[in-house]
Design a protein around this motif. Structure first.
Motif, mmCIF file in Angstrom:
data_model
loop_
_atom_site.group_PDB
_atom_site.id
_atom_site.type_symbol
_atom_site.label_atom_id
_atom_site.label_comp_id
_atom_site.label_asym_id
_atom_site.label_seq_id
_atom_site.Cartn_x
_atom_site.Cartn_y
_atom_site.Cartn_z
ATOM 1 N N VAL A 38 0.656 -1.194 0.046
ATOM 2 C CA VAL A 38 0.089 -0.058 0.049
ATOM 3 C C VAL A 38 1.051 1.305 0.077
ATOM 4 O O VAL A 38 0.653 2.004 -0.762
ATOM 5 C CB VAL A 38 -0.818 0.138 1.207
ATOM 6 C CG1 VAL A 38 -1.696 1.164 1.323
ATOM 7 C CG2 VAL A 38 -1.964 -1.007 1.161
ATOM 8 N N VAL A 39 1.861 1.317 0.999
ATOM 9 C CA VAL A 39 2.701 2.491 0.975
ATOM 10 C C VAL A 39 3.366 2.595 -0.387
ATOM 11 O O VAL A 39 3.633 3.737 -0.746
ATOM 12 C CB VAL A 39 3.554 2.350 2.067
ATOM 13 C CG1 VAL A 39 4.509 3.724 2.265
ATOM 14 C CG2 VAL A 39 2.793 2.354 3.413
ATOM 15 N N GLY A 40 3.779 1.548 -0.902
ATOM 16 C CA GLY A 40 4.585 1.621 -2.241
ATOM 17 C C GLY A 40 3.869 2.036 -3.181
ATOM 18 O O GLY A 40 4.400 2.662 -4.201
ATOM 19 N N ASP A 57 -1.883 9.753 4.979
ATOM 20 C CA ASP A 57 -2.330 11.168 5.623
ATOM 21 C C ASP A 57 -2.527 10.832 7.183
ATOM 22 O O ASP A 57 -2.048 11.867 7.704
ATOM 23 C CB ASP A 57 -3.591 11.795 4.942
ATOM 24 C CG ASP A 57 -3.305 11.939 3.594
ATOM 25 O OD1 ASP A 57 -2.150 12.737 3.415
ATOM 26 O OD2 ASP A 57 -4.152 11.664 2.595
ATOM 27 N N PHE A 58 -3.003 9.786 7.249
ATOM 28 C CA PHE A 58 -2.967 9.375 8.980
ATOM 29 C C PHE A 58 -2.936 7.966 9.253
ATOM 30 O O PHE A 58 -3.119 7.219 8.540
ATOM 31 C CB PHE A 58 -4.676 9.815 9.445
ATOM 32 C CG PHE A 58 -5.333 11.058 9.021
ATOM 33 C CD1 PHE A 58 -4.933 12.115 9.830
ATOM 34 C CD2 PHE A 58 -5.965 11.357 7.914
ATOM 35 C CE1 PHE A 58 -5.309 13.309 9.855
ATOM 36 C CE2 PHE A 58 -6.460 12.490 7.500
ATOM 37 C CZ PHE A 58 -6.279 13.653 8.390
ATOM 38 N N ASP A 59 -2.304 7.831 10.597
ATOM 39 C CA ASP A 59 -2.035 6.770 10.953
ATOM 40 C C ASP A 59 -2.528 6.296 12.445
ATOM 41 O O ASP A 59 -2.136 7.179 13.251
ATOM 42 C CB ASP A 59 -0.384 6.419 10.983
ATOM 43 C CG ASP A 59 -0.119 5.053 11.160
ATOM 44 O OD1 ASP A 59 -0.723 4.250 11.724
ATOM 45 O OD2 ASP A 59 1.038 4.524 10.668
ATOM 46 N N HIS A 60 -3.460 5.506 12.576
ATOM 47 C CA HIS A 60 -4.027 5.419 13.893
ATOM 48 C C HIS A 60 -4.056 3.967 14.439
ATOM 49 O O HIS A 60 -4.363 3.244 13.807
ATOM 50 C CB HIS A 60 -5.661 5.496 13.515
ATOM 51 C CG HIS A 60 -6.045 6.672 12.767
ATOM 52 N ND1 HIS A 60 -6.255 7.822 13.225
ATOM 53 C CD2 HIS A 60 -6.523 6.662 11.380
ATOM 54 C CE1 HIS A 60 -6.772 8.736 12.217
ATOM 55 N NE2 HIS A 60 -6.862 7.917 11.116
ATOM 56 N N ILE A 97 -4.621 2.777 8.636
ATOM 57 C CA ILE A 97 -4.249 4.062 7.825
ATOM 58 C C ILE A 97 -5.058 4.773 6.937
ATOM 59 O O ILE A 97 -5.910 3.804 6.250
ATOM 60 C CB ILE A 97 -2.766 3.765 7.123
ATOM 61 C CG1 ILE A 97 -2.946 2.721 6.159
ATOM 62 C CG2 ILE A 97 -1.839 3.452 8.475
ATOM 63 C CD1 ILE A 97 -1.476 2.346 5.477
ATOM 64 N N THR A 98 -4.884 6.046 6.663
ATOM 65 C CA THR A 98 -5.932 6.793 5.706
ATOM 66 C C THR A 98 -5.100 7.487 4.870
ATOM 67 O O THR A 98 -4.366 8.249 5.203
ATOM 68 C CB THR A 98 -6.924 7.779 6.565
ATOM 69 O OG1 THR A 98 -7.449 6.736 7.687
ATOM 70 C CG2 THR A 98 -7.934 8.220 5.884
ATOM 71 N N ASP A 149 -12.597 9.089 1.212
ATOM 72 C CA ASP A 149 -10.931 8.669 1.867
ATOM 73 C C ASP A 149 -11.108 7.230 1.834
ATOM 74 O O ASP A 149 -11.872 6.298 1.721
ATOM 75 C CB ASP A 149 -11.204 9.068 3.293
ATOM 76 C CG ASP A 149 -11.197 10.390 3.639
ATOM 77 O OD1 ASP A 149 -10.565 11.208 2.899
ATOM 78 O OD2 ASP A 149 -11.784 10.994 4.643
ATOM 79 N N VAL A 150 -9.695 6.843 1.709
ATOM 80 C CA VAL A 150 -9.360 5.382 1.645
ATOM 81 C C VAL A 150 -8.826 4.907 3.015
ATOM 82 O O VAL A 150 -7.505 5.409 3.494
ATOM 83 C CB VAL A 150 -8.469 5.084 0.420
ATOM 84 C CG1 VAL A 150 -8.084 3.747 0.428
ATOM 85 C CG2 VAL A 150 -8.981 5.409 -0.871
ATOM 86 N N HIS A 151 -9.562 4.003 3.533
ATOM 87 C CA HIS A 151 -8.945 3.546 4.920
ATOM 88 C C HIS A 151 -8.382 2.153 4.602
ATOM 89 O O HIS A 151 -9.064 1.358 3.873
ATOM 90 C CB HIS A 151 -10.389 3.558 5.822
ATOM 91 C CG HIS A 151 -10.870 4.752 5.980
ATOM 92 N ND1 HIS A 151 -10.465 5.675 6.936
ATOM 93 C CD2 HIS A 151 -11.787 5.209 5.568
ATOM 94 C CE1 HIS A 151 -11.144 6.915 7.097
ATOM 95 N NE2 HIS A 151 -12.145 6.567 6.144
#
Length: 158
Positions: free
Chosen positions: A91-93, A99-102, A125-126, A135-137
């Motif tokens: 996902v990060v790649g 934008d957010f990490d919960h 993460i969002t 938004d993509v969660h």
């Protein structure tokens, strides 16, 4: 399973309105959303779908008006963009840093059954910049396996 019986007529008895005006009764009316709720001692809210006296449906909620509409085309675009992504690294790649990490962004509680219920928190993460309307969660489970959900963004308020 929905709590709403769409076959029931609208409530016209006025009981919920009357009860919501009594400070000692834990029923409140939210005028902005056009909804009745039962409010617990910790301010938890449970939406009331049907009048507790006549069984009629409560007024139509305005909750949907607070969020943008995500078109089928946009949903498909996001679904295709996330298809095949299996881990956080994938996902990060693909999208870069979130934008957010919960760390405990989503909880799952097992349904009532035999034995005690168990609640598990999952990192979420969002990504807000992938779409103008959604938004993509990303819920992250065991072994960094991911599950996606797409939620409409709030409508900008004046």
């Amino acid at each position: 399973m929905s709590a709403l019986n769409s076959e029931a007529p609208r409530c016209e008895c006025g009981a919920l309105e009357t009860l919501s005006k009594e400070p000692s009764i834990p029923i409140v009316f939210d005028a902005e959303l056009n909804e009745y709720h039962i409010v617990g001692t910790g301010q938890q809210q449970v939406l009331i779908y049907h009048c507790i006296f006549c069984g009629g449906q409560t007024p139509a909620s305005r909750r949907d008006e607070l969020f943008m509409h995500v078109t089928k085309e946009e949903f498909e675009k996001l679904r295709k963009a996330t298809n095949g992504l299996k881990t956080v690294d994938d996902v990060v790649g693909a999208f870069g840093p979130p934008d957010f990490d919960h760390p405990a962004g989503i909880s799952s509680t097992e349904p009532v059954g035999l034995g005690p219920r168990r609640t598990t928190d999952f990192r979420q993460i969002t990504f807000s910049s992938l779409s103008d309307t959604a938004d993509v969660h990303v819920a992250i489970g065991l072994n960094d396996k991911v599950q996606f959900s797409f939620t409409p963004k709030p409508v900008a308020r004046d």
